[in-house]
Design an enzyme around this catalytic site. Structure first.
Site, PDB file in Angstrom:
ATOM      1  N   ASP A  72       1.061   5.095  -0.356  1.00  0.00           N
ATOM      2  CA  ASP A  72       0.288   6.332  -0.393  1.00  0.00           C
ATOM      3  C   ASP A  72       0.923   7.278  -1.410  1.00  0.00           C
ATOM      4  O   ASP A  72       2.125   7.523  -1.373  1.00  0.00           O
ATOM      5  CB  ASP A  72       0.244   6.944   1.009  1.00  0.00           C
ATOM      6  CG  ASP A  72      -0.599   6.081   1.942  1.00  0.00           C
ATOM      7  OD1 ASP A  72      -1.821   6.008   1.717  1.00  0.00           O
ATOM      8  OD2 ASP A  72      -0.044   5.443   2.852  1.00  0.00           O
ATOM      9  N   HIS A 105       0.871  -1.183   0.000  1.00  0.00           N
ATOM     10  CA  HIS A 105       0.000   0.000   0.000  1.00  0.00           C
ATOM     11  C   HIS A 105       0.907   1.232   0.000  1.00  0.00           C
ATOM     12  O   HIS A 105       1.509   1.554   1.016  1.00  0.00           O
ATOM     13  CB  HIS A 105      -0.908  -0.006   1.222  1.00  0.00           C
ATOM     14  CG  HIS A 105      -1.789   1.201   1.294  1.00  0.00           C
ATOM     15  ND1 HIS A 105      -2.878   1.351   0.474  1.00  0.00           N
ATOM     16  CD2 HIS A 105      -1.716   2.332   2.031  1.00  0.00           C
ATOM     17  CE1 HIS A 105      -3.448   2.516   0.727  1.00  0.00           C
ATOM     18  NE2 HIS A 105      -2.762   3.136   1.667  1.00  0.00           N
ATOM     19  N   ASP A 158      -7.714   1.674   2.001  1.00  0.00           N
ATOM     20  CA  ASP A 158      -7.378   2.628   3.072  1.00  0.00           C
ATOM     21  C   ASP A 158      -8.217   3.908   3.028  1.00  0.00           C
ATOM     22  O   ASP A 158      -7.891   4.875   3.701  1.00  0.00           O
ATOM     23  CB  ASP A 158      -5.881   2.970   2.949  1.00  0.00           C
ATOM     24  CG  ASP A 158      -5.346   3.677   4.183  1.00  0.00           C
ATOM     25  OD1 ASP A 158      -5.869   3.432   5.280  1.00  0.00           O
ATOM     26  OD2 ASP A 158      -4.413   4.484   4.038  1.00  0.00           O
ATOM     27  N   HIS A 161      -6.100   9.775  -1.038  1.00  0.00           N
ATOM     28  CA  HIS A 161      -6.722   9.745   0.307  1.00  0.00           C
ATOM     29  C   HIS A 161      -5.859  10.301   1.439  1.00  0.00           C
ATOM     30  O   HIS A 161      -6.247  10.160   2.614  1.00  0.00           O
ATOM     31  CB  HIS A 161      -7.253   8.344   0.629  1.00  0.00           C
ATOM     32  CG  HIS A 161      -6.211   7.284   0.789  1.00  0.00           C
ATOM     33  ND1 HIS A 161      -5.971   6.329  -0.171  1.00  0.00           N
ATOM     34  CD2 HIS A 161      -5.356   7.011   1.787  1.00  0.00           C
ATOM     35  CE1 HIS A 161      -5.011   5.522   0.238  1.00  0.00           C
ATOM     36  NE2 HIS A 161      -4.614   5.917   1.437  1.00  0.00           N
TER      37      HIS A 161
HETATM   38 ZN   LIG Z   1      -3.191   4.961   2.587  1.00  0.00          ZN
END
Ligand SMILES: [Zn+2]
Length: 1014
Positions: free
Chosen positions: A264, A262, A374, A578
């Site tokens: 970001d 994951h 997420d 996000h």
């Molecule tokens: Zn995230």
């Protein structure tokens, strides 16, 4: 038999850590290391490789925050290692307890080709297997000194989050830099013992399996000669073969693991660092796929693939090959893993359009799952968008983070506001960073709420955010968990295969209706107000640019700016990631975002201006044309068209009020502002009804302390409401405008270190009180709200979301209701009793709360809407939201839901005036039914010249109408969001001459491709 269980377990722990694990690398020799530190931002690979090096040694400090150091490591494999497996161990100074969120490296060969990433739990580089002995070793490492922002004492304010404030103190010390012999047998023994030891800890102490494992482990430990682990590891392993071969129970939970990181797209690092993070992890994962034939990996976010393609083409070539082999699986079909609360209808649609189109163009792949592990909550508008994008599944685990209520299902049908149902899975492992620990696997099995009717769950497996993805150790453990007594059964599985299997085994899953509200991170609707306003402004300008450019293209032949709009959309979509739009990134990210939005606004204004000038004709014509980009007609200007400005007579009046303050009246609305600048009365002439609750005052600014227990920029905790200061004292309350077209009162206040100036305006012909609020904000850890106590008795209110609105309770009956104490709206909230309602519209405030109280005096109900204007968290940006801000809010008494929709659009899409020779600009399309709203008018992305129009039912009812084109229409075809013919529309779409008859169900959206006759 005597119970020696804890003794053996403690023995395993010590022997594994102190003797067996160190024996994985039994021999090593040091590498020589030299370094060059780039003076500023990262440099191209060739430049970094060619730069002159200086000596540096293990133990030396390196790496000012955000700097890049190019290391060269050199050595020679000892002759005596011939036939052995040799690896380089490169420890940049990692803290292995934090798998990511710190320094990282990417290893290159001397020719510039990438090898793999270096991460806290991934420090090895394979040199030779088997080694010849005597071979030279020369590698280069692009080492990024990303500082640690979120530390063991988390959420402390730090200046490290922007290179402009971070200073130049070195952040790391070089640790181990060796060539070493890798003993695979010992490495396998470590995994055997980890898997069995971790499984053992999860099994009941009174079960036979636990004791069988304990005895097998004990025999293995007895066999190891602690002075010769390497010589005895194989014999130790032989004692574990039998317990590792015992198969899983037939009823065992089935975990489809998929390698994942994951990452970001920006967060505690700037966007430019994500470009490199993604490349490092993709380099690791393509290398691991080559080493491990059963392993599968998935990566989401088309933007991240696009970054690798542009910035690290050699890594991208490996990714492309692995995708073609079906082993590196693009997931999600979105441009980024965006927020879903705040993006507009169109932006949410375009996340899928651009994501899916990229995967189709690059890989010929169309995936059918939305992958948002997420994201901070999911709107009721999303299911229909997923379906219209040609997808049918959703994956997230985030709702497991909710503070208060446990979600009742892990696999279920999620029904949106329009009735679309999406098969949804929440991985019961409750993480997107599964590492194949026994505790995680056991938790997934125990936690799974759909036991008995379903057996499959998914586990995204690997370290994200600079952790480098899945490790070879995780793959080794997964292999042992494939079919192991006492454990859930684990196998590598592509997301699509998981979903197909999960759907097939569960024909009647439970249904959850409406939004998936995350009971956490509620302040992300408010933090970093300028980023949020930049997003909304960009969305509005994109709507206008597409509309006017399409109109000008069809009417005047002006070239449609396909590529420019495509690029601008992708930039806006990226910033809906996000942690960007929610305001939870470091200062650097938000500083850049504000500049980026300003640049986009300038570009879009150029496009809109050029198109409108082309439509208006020769400025010498001297006619002032009013362009209306909103989806409803206003001031005699049709939606999507232009007409010559006509100034009405106007009847606005402002008079002094006895006892202080003023009365504003325009014949439609009469507003009383008191001597404190607060609204004590608002009566719409049509109903004669008072909107403001008796004894209460609206337009009230309220200040709360706001210091959440964790996650400062993300969270507001419920206790913030316990303390509140009403900002009553006014420095000035004075008439600001006084004319027949417009009257306004100006109110100035000061509080703390801040000032606020509000202008309350009533315009001729408008039933709306517009409140313009300018704040010069210099508070810390405070929450500023703007309150409207209304005389409305209702159990629920409507808040706009994508392609419609969703209802939320005004009460706190259940823990689920109470948890929603801060929620999201797009452009309006609406409260109503039968026959009368009131709307509050806003072009840029997403966060709000609604509460109710019963008045002692008259027994009536006061429902209070409060918009969330500003916060001032100090982590991760220590100066969040300091400085000047401007907000607009409108009170619309007597509003039905349709009025709320109309005013919501109107406040964000002001009229534009252009001088030209044309008498009018006729809209390309016109609708004869107000509930049917046009959300986009654009040319088709395929460059065919077709017009694409997206329409939705906005009121929550059924609507029939006709969309008329002002051009000869050759064909009208319903499409999906990717503008491909699609027959999934549930209502009616019937070609009807130069138009289309539409009958849409509540909140239904339909995309039409209209081919002009040529
Ligand atoms: Zn995230």
């Amino acid at each position: 038999m005597h119970d020696d269980r804890t003794l053996v377990e403690a023995r395993l722990k010590r022997v594994l850590e102190e003797r067996i694990r160190p024996a994985v690398y039994p021999e090593s020799v040091p590498l020589t290391v030299s370094v060059w530190t780039a003076p500023g931002e990262p440099v191209p690979v060739a430049e970094g490789l060619a730069a002159p090096r200086s000596p540096i040694a293990v133990g030396d400090a390196w790496g000012a925050p955000w700097s890049t150091s190019w290391l060269t490591v050199a050595g020679t494999v000892p002759e005596s290692w011939a036939g052995r497996t040799v690896e380089a161990l490169i420890d940049l100074g990692f803290d292995a307890n934090m798998p990511g969120f710190q320094c990282e490296g990417l290893v290159y060969r001397p020719d510039g080709s990438p090898v793999k990433g270096l991460n806290p739990q991934n420090q090895w580089v394979r040199i030779a297997a088997p080694a010849a002995g005597g071979e030279p070793v020369l590698l280069h490492v692009e080492a990024a000194a990303n500082p640690v922002i979120l530390d063991y004492h988390p959420f402390l304010p730090t200046e490290l989050g922007d290179k402009e404030t971070a200073g130049d103190k070195p952040q790391y010390r070089l640790a181990r830099m060796d060539l070493a012999v890798f003993d695979e047998t010992v490495w396998q023994l470590v995994l055997d013992l980890e898997v069995l030891g971790e499984l053992m800890a999860e099994l009941p102490a009174d079960g036979a399996r636990r004791w069988e494992l304990l005895r097998a482990v004990e025999r293995a430990l007895d066999t190891i000669d602690l002075q010769d682990v390497n010589g005895t590891a194989a014999a130790a392993r032989s004692h574990l073969v039998e317990v590792l071969a015992a198969p899983a129970a037939p009823s065992a939970h089935r975990i489809g693991a998929i390698g994942h990181a994951h990452i970001d797209s920006a967060w505690l690092w700037p966007l430019r660092e994500t470009v490199r993070k993604v490349a490092r992890t993709a380099a690791n994962m393509t290398a691991l796929l080559e080493d491990e034939p059963d392993f599968l990996y998935t990566m989401s976010q088309a933007q991240q693939f696009a970054w690798i393609k542009e910035h690290r083409p050699e890594v991208y070539a490996r990714v492309k090959k692995a995708v073609a082999d079906g082993r590196f699986v693009p997931a999600g079909g979105m441009w980024v893993e965006s927020d879903t609360n705040m993006p507009s209808s169109e932006a949410m649609a375009r996340q899928f359009v651009h994501g899916k189109r990229f995967f189709l163009a690059e890989f010929g792949i169309e995936n059918e799952e939305a992958w948002l592990p997420d994201t901070f909550g999911f709107t009721g508008g999303l299911p229909q968008i997923i379906r219209n994008a040609g997808s049918k599944w959703l994956l997230t685990q985030k709702i497991s983070w909710s503070q208060i209520n446990r979600f009742p299902h892990h696999t279920f049908l999620w029904e949106g506001i329009d009735g679309t149902r999406i098969f949804t899975h929440f991985p019961p492992v409750d993480t997107y960073n599964c590492s194949m620990k026994g505790s995680e696997i056991a938790h997934a099995a125990r936690n799974f709420k759909d036991k008995g009717v379903a057996r499959h769950s998914l586990a995204p497996t690997g370290w994200g955010d600079g952790g480098g993805g899945t490790t070879r150790e995780m793959v080794g453990k997964a292999a042992r968990l494939r079919d192991l007594e006492g454990s859930a059964a684990v196998r590598w599985q592509r997301p699509a295969e998981f979903f197909a299997e999960a759907e097939a085994e569960y024909p009647k899953p439970p249904v959850w209706v409406g939004e998936l509200y995350l009971e956490l991170h509620r302040a992300t609707l408010t933090s970093q107000a300028r980023t949020k306003q930049g997003n909304r402004r960009s969305e509005n300008l994109l709507r206008e640019a597409e509309l006017w450019c399409a109109t000008a293209a069809l009417r005047t032949g002006l070239a449609y700016p396909y590529e420019q709009l495509d690029r601008i959309w992708k930039t806006v979509l990226l910033h809906q990631f996000h942690d960007i739009l929610p305001g939870s990134s470091i200062a650097w990210v938000h500083r850049e975002a504000e500049a980026t939005y300003a640049g986009l606004a300038a570009e879009l204004e150029e496009l809109i201006g050029a198109a409108q000038r082309a439509l208006a004709g020769d400025p010498a014509g001297g006619r002032e044309l009013v362009f209306n980009g909103a989806p409803h007609g206003r001031s005699a200007v049709p939606a999507g068209g232009a007409a010559v400005a006509v100034a009405g007579p106007g009847n606005c009046a402002v008079t002094a009020r006895e006892g202080g303050g003023f009365v504003l009246d325009n014949g439609l609305l009469r507003v009383v502002v008191d001597g404190d600048g607060l609204v004590v009365s608002s009566v719409d002439a049509a109903s004669g009804r008072e909107a403001v609750a008796p004894g209460a005052r609206a337009n009230l600014l309220q200040l709360h302390p706001d210091f959440p227990n964790m996650w400062d920029a993300w969270d507001v905790d419920q206790f913030y409401r316990n303390t509140v200061t009403d900002l009553l004292a006014a420095d000035e309350v004075a008439v600001h405008a006084e004319g027949p077209a417009e009257v306004a009162v100006r109110v100035a206040r000061s509080f703390g270190s801040s000032t606020v100036t509000q202008t309350l305006t009533l315009r001729a012909g408008s039933g709306r009180l517009d409140i313009d609020t300018e704040v010069d904000w210099h508070e810390a850890e405070k929450f500023l709200k703007l309150a409207f106590p209304l005389d409305v008795h209702t159990e629920r209110y409507a808040a706009e979301t994508q392609f419609g609105h969703q209802f939320r309770p005004t009460h706190t009956n259940t823990s689920w209701d109470a948890a929603k104490f801060e929620a999201c709206n797009h452009r309006f909230v609406h409260l109503a009793e039968p026959g009368w309602g009131v709307a509050l519209a806003t072009p840029s405030t997403y966060g709000h709360d609604v509460t109710r109280a019963v008045r002692a005096e008259d027994g009536g109900t006061t429902t209070t809407v409060r918009f969330s204007l500003l916060r001032a968290p100090r982590f991760p940006d220590p100066r969040t939201d300091q400085g000047r801000h401007r907000f607009r809010h409108s009170l619309v008494p007597g509003a039905e839901i349709g009025d709320a929709v109309r005013e919501g659009y109107a406040v964000g899409l002001p009229e534009r005036r252009v001088t030209g020779s044309a008498e009018a600009v006729r809209p390309l399309v016109e609708l004869d039914q107000d509930a049917l709203v046009v959300s986009a008018v654009k040319l088709a992305d395929d460059g065919s010249g077709d017009l694409v129009v997206r329409v939705y039912e906005s009121g929550g009812g059924r609507a029939r109408g006709r969309l008329a084109t002002s051009f000869a229409l050759a064909a009208a075809v319903p499409c999906d969001l990717l503008e491909r013919p699609w027959n999934g529309t549930r209502g009616e779409v019937v070609a009807d001459g130069d138009g289309v008859r539409l009958a849409l169900r509540p909140f239904e959206l339909v995309t039409l491709r209209l081919t002009p006759a040529r």
